[in-house]
Each structure stands twice: as structure tokens, then as C-alpha cells.
Enzyme design. Structure first.
Site, short mmCIF file in Angstrom:
data_model
loop_
_atom_site.label_atom_id
_atom_site.label_comp_id
_atom_site.label_asym_id
_atom_site.label_seq_id
_atom_site.Cartn_x
_atom_site.Cartn_y
_atom_site.Cartn_z
N GLU A 67 37.89 40.82 41.08
CA GLU A 67 36.64 40.59 40.96
C GLU A 67 36.28 40.89 42.45
OE1 GLU A 67 35.34 40.02 38.43
OE2 GLU A 67 36.38 38.47 37.12
N ASN A 88 30.17 43.89 37.21
CA ASN A 88 30.22 43.49 38.34
C ASN A 88 31.23 44.59 39.30
OD1 ASN A 88 32.93 42.59 37.65
ND2 ASN A 88 32.72 40.48 38.27
N ASP A 107 46.34 43.03 32.99
CA ASP A 107 46.09 41.48 33.17
C ASP A 107 46.32 40.78 32.13
OD1 ASP A 107 43.81 42.60 31.88
OD2 ASP A 107 42.36 42.43 33.34
N HIS A 155 34.46 44.82 38.62
CA HIS A 155 35.91 44.71 38.64
C HIS A 155 36.67 45.65 37.71
CE1 HIS A 155 36.04 41.80 34.77
NE2 HIS A 155 36.03 43.03 34.56
#
Ligand code: PGA
Length: 245
Positions: A143, A136, A67, A138
Site C-alpha cells: 500500500e 491507490n 499475495d 498498490h
């Protein structure tokens, strides 16, 4: 899924670098999927050490990063282009034309995502994909709620991701990007082997949920339970909530 729990930082770094080195030496033109963030720093340091001390050869390796942020310059100190240069590319004999990251400042982010996806299709699948995990759940910047069939796309970062990564952008939280381009979950899952890295007590809950909870798009990393060749490397703190098999 194989879970390795390292007892020291040195052992963790050695295991991580061993797995990358094995992938590099297992193919004439290896393709590595690479991750950024705090977790893989020691892995890159050990790979750089092996390059200078032992001649580990990067000349035929091709890399795809997971990313990149949107809306900053390539040279921005917080960009993943800068991270990769500083942690790996500047210190080894890699051919920069074989290193691929989404551009952080393209004219059309959607076109850039499509270009990256197309390159992955052309040169992939990755022999090894290295992954970190967000608190979380990801992977990349996929996400919670992202479709398991997603390909490379423009995404909005979760608030918790912005909070976690803002320190890299210094004292001005406003300068932290809110969007990114990330490799999609479907593309991550095409890798022949996946190395999931996690360190620290802040990752203990999500590791339990992702690896031993239900497979759900609410916890993107849970998709890894469906991959046939995953190695998980964590320290004792990150592994502390996992039940023994
Ligand atoms: P970290 O990030 O390695 O900095 O904890 C992991 C991630 O968000 O994927």
C-alpha cells in the site's frame, strides 16, 4: 516501458496471454509471478483455452503469487488459493508442488512471510511478474508508503483496498480480512520482465500518476519506472489520461 492499449477485450486477453506464453516458452523451467483480482481474469481464461486447444504446457512452470489474505481458511471462497485453483490450476497440467502462495492461516504470519521470501530467493527471480494496480497505486498489497526495499511481509490493508475487495466476501463486510502477506516491492523488482495490467476508467488517474508522475513511495507502482523491462497492457479507458510519449 512499453505501453500497449488494446481496442477490445479479445485483443487485451490475447496480448496478455501472448506475453505469459512467451515467458513460459523462453525457459526450460519458467518462473511466473502471478496476480489475482478482476483484471487478469480474461488472461487466465485465454491461457486455459490455449492449454486445452493448443496444448500449452504448464508442467515445468513454477508460480509465485503476489499475495494472500490472512485469517481465512485456504478453502475460503475469497482466498487467493481458491482464486488460482478456479481460474488456472484446476484447468491446466501444472504440478501443484511448484505453485507457491503465502498461507492464509499460518501459526506465525511473520514466519510464513519469511518462508515465502526464502522460496522466492531459492527459485527466483521470476521470468515474468504479472501485476495489477490498485486505485491507490498498490502493487501486490504494498500500500502507499511501503518502502521500495520491502521484502515479503505481513501488511495491513488500506481502507480503499478493503472497500474494493469486500464484494468477494459477500454481504458481511466484517468478514473481509484486514491483513495480508504480500511479496515486497524489492522482490517484485527482481523479475526479469514485468507485465502491468489495468482496465477501466477507475484506473485512469492512477495509471497517469504511476507511469508519468514522480517516482515516490506514496505511489508504489511508480517504482516500475525504474525497471528496465516493463510492458503495460491496458484498455482504452485505463489509458485515457496517459500522455503520448
Ligand atoms: P483488480 O485489483 O484487478 O480487482 O482491479 C487490482 C489490484 O488491487 O491490484
Amino acid at each position: 516501458m512499453k505501453i500497449l492499449v488494446a481496442r477490445s477485450v479479445e485483443e487485451w486477453n490475447r496480448h496478455a496471454a501472448d506475453i505469459v506464453q512467451e515467458a513460459m516458452q523462453g525457459a526450460a523451467e519458467p518462473v511466473l509471478g502471478l496476480a489475482t483480482g478482476n483484471t487478469p481474469l480474461g488472461m487466465y481464461k485465454e491461457l486455459v483455452r490455449r492449454h486445452s486447444a493448443e496444448g500449452l504446457d504448464f508442467s515445468t512452470t513454477r508460480t509465485f503469487n503476489l499475495d494472500e489474505y490472512l485469517g481465512i481458511a485456504v478453502e475460503h471462497p475469497g482466498s487467493y488459493h481458491t482464486y488460482m485453483k478456479e481460474q488456472l490450476f484446476d484447468h491446466v497440467n501444472i504440478d501443484l508442488s511448484r505453485t507457491h502462495l503465502p498461507k492464509p492461516n499460518p501459526e506465525s504470519p511473520e514466519d510464513e512471510a519469511a518462508r515465502f521470501s526464502q522460496l522466492l530467493e531459492q527459485y527466483g527471480p521470476c521470468d515474468l511478474q504479472v501485476l495489477g494496480i490498485g486505485t491507490n497505486g498498490h502493487i501486490g498489497f504494498n500500500e502507499p508508503g511501503t518502502s521500495f526495499s520491502a521484502k515479503t511481509a505481513v501488511v495491513e490493508l488500506a481502507e480503499s483496498t478493503i472497500q474494493a475487495n469486500a464484494p468477494v466476501f459477500g454481504t458481511d463486510p466484517e468478514s473481509m480480512p484486514t491483513h495480508a502477506i504480500t511479496m515486497g516491492i524489492a522482490e517484485i523488482m527482481t523479475a526479469r520482465k514485468i507485465l502491468l495490467l489495468a482496465n477501466g476508467a477507475s484506473k485512469a488517474d492512477i495509471m497517469k500518476l504511476a507511469l508519468q508522475g514522480p517516482v515516490t513511495e506514496d505511489v508504489p507502482a511508480s517504482v516500475l519506472q525504474r525497471h528496465p523491462n516493463v510492458v503495460v497492457l491496458c484498455d482504452e479507458a485505463a489509458a485515457s489520461h496517459l500522455s503520448k510519449a
